[in-house]
Write an enzyme that holds these catalytic residues in place. Structure first.
Site, PDB file in Angstrom:
ATOM      1  N   THR A  67      -2.290   2.430 -23.565  1.00  0.00           N
ATOM      2  CA  THR A  67      -2.772   3.683 -22.984  1.00  0.00           C
ATOM      3  C   THR A  67      -4.238   3.918 -23.288  1.00  0.00           C
ATOM      4  OG1 THR A  67      -0.574   4.642 -23.074  1.00  0.00           O
ATOM      5  CG2 THR A  67      -2.392   6.203 -23.022  1.00  0.00           C
ATOM      6  N   THR A 146       0.868   2.074 -27.984  1.00  0.00           N
ATOM      7  CA  THR A 146       1.575   2.634 -29.145  1.00  0.00           C
ATOM      8  C   THR A 146       3.053   2.241 -29.187  1.00  0.00           C
ATOM      9  OG1 THR A 146       2.004   4.670 -27.927  1.00  0.00           O
ATOM     10  CG2 THR A 146       0.037   4.632 -29.329  1.00  0.00           C
ATOM     11  N   ASP A 147       3.638   1.858 -28.035  1.00  0.00           N
ATOM     12  CA  ASP A 147       5.088   1.593 -28.003  1.00  0.00           C
ATOM     13  C   ASP A 147       5.501   0.520 -29.010  1.00  0.00           C
ATOM     14  OD1 ASP A 147       5.276   3.450 -26.016  1.00  0.00           O
ATOM     15  OD2 ASP A 147       5.738   2.045 -24.399  1.00  0.00           O
TER      16      ASP A 147
HETATM   17  N1  ASP Z   1       3.367   2.353 -22.767  1.00  0.00           N
HETATM   18  C1  ASP Z   1       2.111   2.436 -23.480  1.00  0.00           C
HETATM   19  C2  ASP Z   1       1.922   1.149 -24.249  1.00  0.00           C
HETATM   20  O1  ASP Z   1       2.579   0.988 -25.249  1.00  0.00           O
HETATM   21  C3  ASP Z   1       2.124   3.618 -24.366  1.00  0.00           C
HETATM   22  C4  ASP Z   1       0.899   3.788 -25.204  1.00  0.00           C
HETATM   23  O2  ASP Z   1       0.010   2.980 -25.317  1.00  0.00           O
HETATM   24  O3  ASP Z   1       0.809   4.872 -25.825  1.00  0.00           O
HETATM   25  O4  ASP Z   1       1.156   0.318 -23.855  1.00  0.00           O
END
Ligand code: ASP
Length: 377
Positions: A67, A146-147
């Protein structure tokens, strides 16, 4: 009057940020693996007055997407595409970054972190191990979704062979959202990677002003900017402005002190996680065992499951590690329901799977060896 001025100022800032992100998005290629090396070096062509910059080390930013590199409709928090902006766009949005350190950047890949693979982990570890030999490089920052950030952090904590800081960061809001959190997180991650205090602390995650160690860090919210935490263990330090303060330290072995080296390795063994809940079908765990080199069970409570699961698991010849679907707490070896299985200690199922994959890679898979590994890391 003052209120009008501040509304106008906020709107003006938003237009600038949107423009930077929008321009950057339009120059982005649509490929998943960019494989392009870009370098932004603060001291290139520096005058004598700027010689203090030469004393600063270089922080290498390895970008993987997420993200923090996401772009979508201006102002919105949802409905964006992660892994859209290139690493140079992220760096250029933070003018003060090169006051902290010289910066060298590489785009490793540009993906949603749910598409991170063990091949990418191995590439990251080997690239860090290789570049860490350069005495001008003081530390590394990895931009990441973050995932699965906690998984990449824990893998690297076990596989990198340097005591130079390796710091992961990301964001919950895409670069095109109002008050996007990516720039501040990246700035703070570079501060931590550039700090001499950060050496020997293992792989870390920097997020929303806090520093977490790779072993205990986890994602705890699906939406808000305080999405990264460490549960009972807590953070190990904080960043304010460009000042880094550490208060705690991880005690488990990491980085240069581990027995895991992924040089020459292309892919990790296949370990699957099976989640137990009321009426979970034992046929599912049998299917997983037939298709994997090892299993982790996300049991209920202190790693428990039904009689049907016990019977199935007792029949397996592959290594099985017992973790819990509960966020906090420990599973001790004397509490496991099946004799041949190994307690994950306090590792989450996704982190237990990483340690089991590395154990299988090293062919350390007897019960005693696995008990030792889960007591050590
Ligand atoms: N779906 C995203 C990822 O993990 C979520 C994020 O980055 O916060 O790439």
């Amino acid at each position: 009057m003052n209120m009008n001025k501040s509304i106008f100022a906020s709107f003006f800032m938003f237009l600038i940020v949107s423009c930077i992100a929008g321009c950057a998005a339009s120059e982005t290629q649509n490929s998943k693996t960019v494989g392009m090396t870009e370098t932004v070096t603060a001291n290139e062509g520096a005058s004598a007055e700027e010689s203090d910059k030469n004393e600063k080390g270089t922080v290498v930013i390895l970008a993987t997407g997420g993200t923090i590199a996401g772009a979508g409709e201006a102002g919105k928090e949802t409905g964006y595409k992660p892994g859209t902006l290139t690493v140079d766009s992220l760096i250029n949005a933070i003018p003060g970054l090169t006051d902290i350190s010289n910066i060298k950047a590489e785009q490793i890949c540009n993906v949603n972190s749910d598409d991170i693979t063990s091949e990418i982990w191995i590439e990251l570890a080997n690239r860090i191990n290789e570049m860490a030999q350069d005495e001008n490089i003081s530390g590394f920052v990895i931009t990441h979704g973050t995932d699965t950030m906690e998984e990449t952090a824990f893998f690297l904590n076990l596989a990198v062979k340097t005591d130079k800081p390796v710091v992961l960061t990301g964001s919950m809001r895409p670069a095109t959202a109002i008050s996007a959190d990516g720039s501040m997180n990246l700035y703070q991650a570079v501060c931590v990677a550039a700090s001499k205090e950060s050496r020997g602390k293992g792989v870390m995650v920097v997020f929303s002003d806090k520093i977490f160690s790779a072993r205990s860090v986890k994602k705890v919210s699906t939406y808000n900017v305080m999405a990264i935490s460490a549960g009972e263990t807590g953070s190990i330090g904080v960043v304010r402005n460009n000042e880094v303060s550490f208060y705690e330290e991880t005690t488990r072995k990491h980085t240069v002190d581990t027995e895991f080296d992924v040089k020459g390795v292309t892919k990790l063994p296949n370990v699957q996680i099976v989640y137990f809940a009321v009426d979970a079908d034992p046929e599912m765990v049998k299917y997983a065992a037939e298709h994997a080199d090892g299993l982790v069970i996300a049991g209920a409570g202190a790693g428990e499951f039904s009689e049907g699961f016990i019977d199935a698991i007792n029949g397996f010849d592959i290594p099985v590690v017992i973790s819990s679907r509960i966020d906090d707490g420990i599973i001790t070896q004397d509490a496991v329901l099946c004799d041949k299985t190994v307690a994950a200690n306090d590792l989450s199922p996704q982190k237990a799977a990483i340690l089991l994959r590395l154990a299988i890679m090293n062919k350390t898979t007897t019960k005693d060896e696995l008990v030792r590994l889960f007591d050590t890391y």
